[in-house]
Design an enzyme around this catalytic site. Sequence first.
Site, mmCIF file in Angstrom:
data_model
loop_
_atom_site.group_PDB
_atom_site.id
_atom_site.type_symbol
_atom_site.label_atom_id
_atom_site.label_comp_id
_atom_site.label_asym_id
_atom_site.label_seq_id
_atom_site.Cartn_x
_atom_site.Cartn_y
_atom_site.Cartn_z
ATOM 1 N N LYS A 38 38.841 3.572 -1.803
ATOM 2 C CA LYS A 38 38.030 4.862 -1.852
ATOM 3 C C LYS A 38 36.638 4.989 -2.037
ATOM 4 C CE LYS A 38 38.958 5.275 -6.656
ATOM 5 N NZ LYS A 38 39.969 6.132 -7.776
ATOM 6 N N ARG A 136 45.890 13.016 -16.406
ATOM 7 C CA ARG A 136 44.740 13.465 -15.505
ATOM 8 C C ARG A 136 45.670 14.124 -14.461
ATOM 9 N NH1 ARG A 136 40.845 8.936 -13.051
ATOM 10 N NH2 ARG A 136 42.829 8.363 -11.893
ATOM 11 N N TYR A 264 5.823 10.686 -11.406
ATOM 12 C CA TYR A 264 5.577 12.183 -11.781
ATOM 13 C C TYR A 264 5.734 12.340 -13.549
ATOM 14 C CZ TYR A 264 7.031 13.486 -7.355
ATOM 15 O OH TYR A 264 7.074 13.848 -5.770
ATOM 16 N N MET A 313 12.632 10.551 -5.810
ATOM 17 C CA MET A 313 13.492 10.911 -4.876
ATOM 18 C C MET A 313 13.867 9.446 -3.912
ATOM 19 S SD MET A 313 14.376 13.786 -2.096
ATOM 20 C CE MET A 313 14.298 15.108 -3.534
#
Length: 368
Positions: A38, A136, A264, A313
């Site tokens: 998965k 779950r 940043y 990013m």
Amino acid sequence: MAKAEETILEIDLKALGHNYTYLRSKIKPETKFMAVVKAYAYGSDALAIAKYLENLGTDYFAVAYVNEGVTLREGGITAPIVVLHPQKVHFKTLIRKNLQPSIYSKAILSDFIATAKELGKTDYPIHLKFNTGLNRLGFSDHELPDIATIIQQQNAVKVIALLSHLAATEDPNEMDFTDLQLKRFDAVCKKADTLFKSNTLKHVLNTSGIINYPHAQYGMVRSGIGLYGYGNEAHIDAELQPVMTLKTIIAQKHTILPGESVGYNRKYKSEHKTVTATLPLGHADGIGRQYGQGKTYVSIHGKAAPIIGNVCMDMIMIDVTDIECEEGDEVIIFGKELTAHEFSKTAQTITYELITGLSQRIKRILKN
């Protein structure tokens, strides 16, 4: 080994084969092996991984969602594929692609039976999932009589397997809880086989369970993270080989004077003359901001270079003041030496989150 000319994720199929062979050596020859592929095979390449493992003799595959199973089927995988968390809206696709659902509630069971009848199916194989303590997904043991009644009143589906999910097989402090879960599952299995008048396949062990609780392997075991080189415990990691190596290159170097900042919000301010390098990957690629501001390092020519300032990013800045390097040189983010486990620990997260979060825009390169 491919030399990076851009950001790439190198996938070592020989290492995958080593891990598969090691894990299979821990179970009986007759025990089936389910490979969990998965989430793009834990961030790698699900189809390439599944094809390689199918050739090695993997008995079953597991995915989380139906679309993941469709990708494998359309790519040529013929082995049984279990969908661990199927959604009602995808039931028809699941059946048409010959996938096997893990059914975890009476509502899902009833809906799936209705879909199987609509498509004219008889004895369509399903797995029933029971909740033994993870809380779950899964039926409760007291629901077994009702489930049996539902199953016996129709012939569209057939229960071929029972499963549960263990919460802490890697934690020695939780051995009592794991033993409790296994006792609960064993009781469910015995009761279910009596009610269904059949001897179904059972599977409950994950990677750490294969190593630490081999007596509970039943007819099949499941492995995900172990196949990709990580075992949640140092002694298991030592036997496994990381399958993925994330590489990039130095895009540009800068000399930063004392008092100047980088990135940043000016989160890095130089106290002395510093040489920095900018790398072409960032939080859009799965290397989040939590790895910045000196917490984590990457490797250049075998030397550690800390990530400085905020992760951007598409870019990361590192300190290379004491490293001989040039623009275009290869940088290892994680791999066989600096592992994904070690990298993720610096940001107080786990290997699973790091590798499954790698962006699909990163080029995958198959090795061996």
